[in-house]
Design a protein around this motif. Sequence first.
Motif, mmCIF file in Angstrom:
data_model
loop_
_atom_site.group_PDB
_atom_site.id
_atom_site.type_symbol
_atom_site.label_atom_id
_atom_site.label_comp_id
_atom_site.label_asym_id
_atom_site.label_seq_id
_atom_site.Cartn_x
_atom_site.Cartn_y
_atom_site.Cartn_z
ATOM 1 N N LYS A 145 7.370 -2.166 -3.121
ATOM 2 C CA LYS A 145 6.065 -2.609 -2.624
ATOM 3 C C LYS A 145 6.162 -4.044 -2.131
ATOM 4 O O LYS A 145 6.829 -4.874 -2.765
ATOM 5 C CB LYS A 145 5.043 -2.505 -3.766
ATOM 6 C CG LYS A 145 3.654 -2.983 -3.412
ATOM 7 C CD LYS A 145 2.734 -2.872 -4.613
ATOM 8 C CE LYS A 145 1.340 -3.408 -4.321
ATOM 9 N NZ LYS A 145 0.457 -3.293 -5.509
ATOM 10 N N PRO A 146 5.552 -4.372 -0.986
ATOM 11 C CA PRO A 146 5.629 -5.749 -0.486
ATOM 12 C C PRO A 146 5.184 -6.776 -1.534
ATOM 13 O O PRO A 146 4.189 -6.565 -2.234
ATOM 14 C CB PRO A 146 4.684 -5.735 0.721
ATOM 15 C CG PRO A 146 4.685 -4.323 1.177
ATOM 16 C CD PRO A 146 4.806 -3.491 -0.065
ATOM 17 N N TYR A 147 5.982 -7.830 -1.622
ATOM 18 C CA TYR A 147 5.685 -8.934 -2.539
ATOM 19 C C TYR A 147 5.622 -10.210 -1.710
ATOM 20 O O TYR A 147 6.569 -10.533 -0.990
ATOM 21 C CB TYR A 147 6.778 -9.045 -3.596
ATOM 22 C CG TYR A 147 6.693 -10.273 -4.470
ATOM 23 C CD1 TYR A 147 5.899 -10.285 -5.608
ATOM 24 C CD2 TYR A 147 7.405 -11.431 -4.147
ATOM 25 C CE1 TYR A 147 5.819 -11.410 -6.417
ATOM 26 C CE2 TYR A 147 7.332 -12.559 -4.939
ATOM 27 C CZ TYR A 147 6.541 -12.540 -6.079
ATOM 28 O OH TYR A 147 6.461 -13.670 -6.868
ATOM 29 N N VAL A 148 4.494 -10.914 -1.777
ATOM 30 C CA VAL A 148 4.317 -12.140 -0.995
ATOM 31 C C VAL A 148 3.830 -13.247 -1.910
ATOM 32 O O VAL A 148 3.046 -13.020 -2.834
ATOM 33 C CB VAL A 148 3.318 -11.937 0.174
ATOM 34 C CG1 VAL A 148 3.922 -11.069 1.261
ATOM 35 C CG2 VAL A 148 2.021 -11.314 -0.316
ATOM 36 N N LYS A 149 4.293 -14.472 -1.639
ATOM 37 C CA LYS A 149 3.922 -15.616 -2.481
ATOM 38 C C LYS A 149 3.953 -16.895 -1.661
ATOM 39 O O LYS A 149 4.848 -17.100 -0.834
ATOM 40 C CB LYS A 149 4.885 -15.727 -3.665
ATOM 41 C CG LYS A 149 4.527 -16.827 -4.652
ATOM 42 C CD LYS A 149 5.503 -16.865 -5.817
ATOM 43 C CE LYS A 149 5.138 -17.956 -6.803
ATOM 44 N NZ LYS A 149 6.096 -18.013 -7.937
ATOM 45 N N GLU A 181 5.964 -6.328 7.327
ATOM 46 C CA GLU A 181 5.443 -7.115 8.437
ATOM 47 C C GLU A 181 4.526 -8.185 7.856
ATOM 48 O O GLU A 181 3.666 -7.882 7.030
ATOM 49 C CB GLU A 181 4.680 -6.237 9.416
ATOM 50 C CG GLU A 181 5.515 -5.146 10.057
ATOM 51 C CD GLU A 181 4.679 -4.239 10.950
ATOM 52 O OE1 GLU A 181 3.455 -4.473 11.042
ATOM 53 O OE2 GLU A 181 5.243 -3.302 11.526
ATOM 54 N N VAL A 182 4.679 -9.430 8.311
ATOM 55 C CA VAL A 182 3.935 -10.554 7.744
ATOM 56 C C VAL A 182 2.885 -11.029 8.744
ATOM 57 O O VAL A 182 3.168 -11.180 9.938
ATOM 58 C CB VAL A 182 4.886 -11.721 7.378
ATOM 59 C CG1 VAL A 182 4.095 -12.889 6.789
ATOM 60 C CG2 VAL A 182 5.932 -11.245 6.386
ATOM 61 N N SER A 183 1.684 -11.269 8.251
ATOM 62 C CA SER A 183 0.610 -11.863 9.058
ATOM 63 C C SER A 183 -0.021 -12.993 8.248
ATOM 64 O O SER A 183 0.167 -13.086 7.032
ATOM 65 C CB SER A 183 -0.438 -10.818 9.447
ATOM 66 O OG SER A 183 -1.010 -10.228 8.301
ATOM 67 N N LYS A 221 2.792 -5.876 4.712
ATOM 68 C CA LYS A 221 2.682 -4.421 4.644
ATOM 69 C C LYS A 221 3.877 -3.826 5.382
ATOM 70 O O LYS A 221 4.426 -4.429 6.310
ATOM 71 C CB LYS A 221 1.364 -3.914 5.240
ATOM 72 C CG LYS A 221 1.220 -4.105 6.733
ATOM 73 C CD LYS A 221 -0.080 -3.461 7.234
ATOM 74 C CE LYS A 221 -0.209 -3.601 8.746
ATOM 75 N NZ LYS A 221 -1.438 -2.942 9.250
ATOM 76 N N ASN A 222 4.301 -2.612 4.953
ATOM 77 C CA ASN A 222 5.428 -1.969 5.619
ATOM 78 C C ASN A 222 5.039 -0.586 6.119
ATOM 79 O O ASN A 222 3.888 -0.154 5.959
ATOM 80 C CB ASN A 222 6.665 -1.909 4.704
ATOM 81 C CG ASN A 222 6.403 -1.160 3.413
ATOM 82 O OD1 ASN A 222 5.624 -0.218 3.376
ATOM 83 N ND2 ASN A 222 7.067 -1.586 2.348
ATOM 84 N N SER A 223 5.993 0.105 6.710
ATOM 85 C CA SER A 223 5.701 1.368 7.383
ATOM 86 C C SER A 223 5.366 2.494 6.414
ATOM 87 O O SER A 223 4.821 3.514 6.825
ATOM 88 C CB SER A 223 6.910 1.789 8.230
ATOM 89 O OG SER A 223 8.073 1.893 7.417
ATOM 90 N N PRO A 264 -2.267 -3.347 2.744
ATOM 91 C CA PRO A 264 -1.751 -4.713 2.814
ATOM 92 C C PRO A 264 -1.789 -5.414 1.464
ATOM 93 O O PRO A 264 -2.697 -5.210 0.667
ATOM 94 C CB PRO A 264 -2.686 -5.399 3.823
ATOM 95 C CG PRO A 264 -3.943 -4.595 3.791
ATOM 96 C CD PRO A 264 -3.535 -3.193 3.486
ATOM 97 N N VAL A 265 -0.774 -6.220 1.203
ATOM 98 C CA VAL A 265 -0.691 -7.022 -0.014
ATOM 99 C C VAL A 265 -0.910 -8.477 0.383
ATOM 100 O O VAL A 265 -0.182 -9.018 1.214
ATOM 101 C CB VAL A 265 0.673 -6.843 -0.703
ATOM 102 C CG1 VAL A 265 0.762 -7.728 -1.944
ATOM 103 C CG2 VAL A 265 0.888 -5.383 -1.069
ATOM 104 N N VAL A 266 -1.939 -9.118 -0.208
ATOM 105 C CA VAL A 266 -2.331 -10.475 0.167
ATOM 106 C C VAL A 266 -1.896 -11.446 -0.922
ATOM 107 O O VAL A 266 -2.061 -11.179 -2.121
ATOM 108 C CB VAL A 266 -3.850 -10.576 0.382
ATOM 109 C CG1 VAL A 266 -4.245 -11.978 0.840
ATOM 110 C CG2 VAL A 266 -4.305 -9.535 1.415
ATOM 111 N N SER A 267 -1.341 -12.578 -0.510
ATOM 112 C CA SER A 267 -0.891 -13.591 -1.465
ATOM 113 C C SER A 267 -2.074 -14.350 -2.051
ATOM 114 O O SER A 267 -3.203 -14.286 -1.537
ATOM 115 C CB SER A 267 0.045 -14.580 -0.764
ATOM 116 O OG SER A 267 -0.691 -15.377 0.156
ATOM 117 N N ASP A 268 -1.820 -15.075 -3.122
ATOM 118 C CA ASP A 268 -2.812 -16.025 -3.627
ATOM 119 C C ASP A 268 -2.945 -17.160 -2.621
ATOM 120 O O ASP A 268 -2.010 -17.444 -1.857
ATOM 121 C CB ASP A 268 -2.367 -16.566 -4.991
ATOM 122 C CG ASP A 268 -2.406 -15.496 -6.080
ATOM 123 O OD1 ASP A 268 -3.217 -14.565 -5.948
ATOM 124 O OD2 ASP A 268 -1.618 -15.596 -7.039
#
Length: 362
Positions: free
Chosen positions: A220-224, A250-252, A298-300, A305-309
Motif C-alpha cells: 500500500k502506498p506510504y507517504v510522509k 503516483e505522487v500529487s 496512489k498506484n494502479s 489515495p493515501v494522504v500524508s500528514d
Amino acid sequence: MCWNPLSVVVCSVVFCALLDFAPSGVLADEPSYEGNTTVKEGEPFKITCRVSVFQVIKWQRDGHNLVPDEHYNISEDVTSNNLFVSTISANSASSMHTGAYRCTTQYNKFHVLYVVTADVTVKANYDYGENYRVGQYKTKLLLHCSIEGNQDSIKYIWKWFKGDQEISSDDDTPHHVEVKENELVVNRFVESDAGPYTCKLLNSNNNQVLGSKSFNVILKPYVKLPKTATYIEGEKMELECIVFGKPTPEVSWRFENNTLFPSEHIKFLANKRNISNAILVLDPITMKDRGNFYCTGKNSVFLDPVVSDPSYVRIKDKMAALWPFLGICAEVIILCLIIFIYEKKRNKAEFEESDTDQGPET
C-alpha cells in the motif's frame, strides 16, 4: 537340411529346458512403473509396468492377486526390445483401489496409489479481487491458506513459494519471514517483500500437489513529509515526499485545499529512486506560500489515495536575519556609552577630591 525324429525330440527337450530355467538363469532388469500416484474418487487411473519377457506378469495389490473383473482392466503387450508392457486400470477410482501395486512377484518394487475420497478446496485470505493481498509499510503481513471440505486419512503438508523459489524461515534474519504450516508471516513488510506468492497443499506420502492458491502481494502506498520546514522569502524551496509502494505510486501535491500543478513558480522533480513528482520545488518562495502542504500517493492497484500528514512551511522575511544583528549592534553601542559615561563621571569625582585634599604648602 533334413530333420530326423531324433533331432526333433532333442531340440524340443533343449528348448523346454531353456524355458524352464530362463527366469532364474537370466538376469533381468527390475520392473519400472509409471502412472497415477494420487487420484480423486470417481476419476480413472492407470498404472503401467515394463519388465523383461523372462518375467511372469502377475498383478498384486498389497499382496493380493488381481485379475480382470468389474474393478480392474489388465492389458499386456510385448515391445520390439523384448519387454513386457502391462497396464492395470480402472474407470472409476474408489477407496478399495488405494494400495501398493506390483506386476511381478520376483521383485519387491511397488507403485503406490492413493485415492482421495473427497475434493479438497484451498481457500486464501485475499483482501479484494481475485488474488490481491495488501501489505502496509513496516507492519506485519499474514498470508493464510485453509482447506474446505471433508478430509480423508491422507496426511497433508503445506509449502510456500515466492515466484518459483520455495520459502523457509529466513536464516539470515530469522524474525523477518516465518513459515508456520498453512501461514506465512512477514513481520516488517517492505517493498522487496511484494510480489507473487503461492501456497501449495501436498500429499505427504508422495508430494503430489492436491491444491494451491496464488497471492499477488502489493505494498500500500506510504507517504510522509517533515512536520515543519522553514525557508527565507525569495529562496528556492525543495520539499521531498518520502514515498514507498508496489506498484510504484503516483505522487500529487496539495497546498491547504488547493491541488498544485506545474507552472513558472511550481515545479516537480523525481527523487533518487526515480519516483516522479516526489519533490516539490517553489522558486522563489513568497509569503503567500506559508501554510500546510500535503503529498498524496496512489498506484494502479490500490486506487484509494493515501494522504500524508500536513507539513507546515514557515516563511521568514529576507531581512529577518538583519534585524537581530542590528539589535545586537545597538545593545553593544548603548553598553559602551554607559561604560564611557560612568568612567568619565568617576574620573571627574576623583579629580575634584584630590584638589580638596591638597594643603597650603602644596
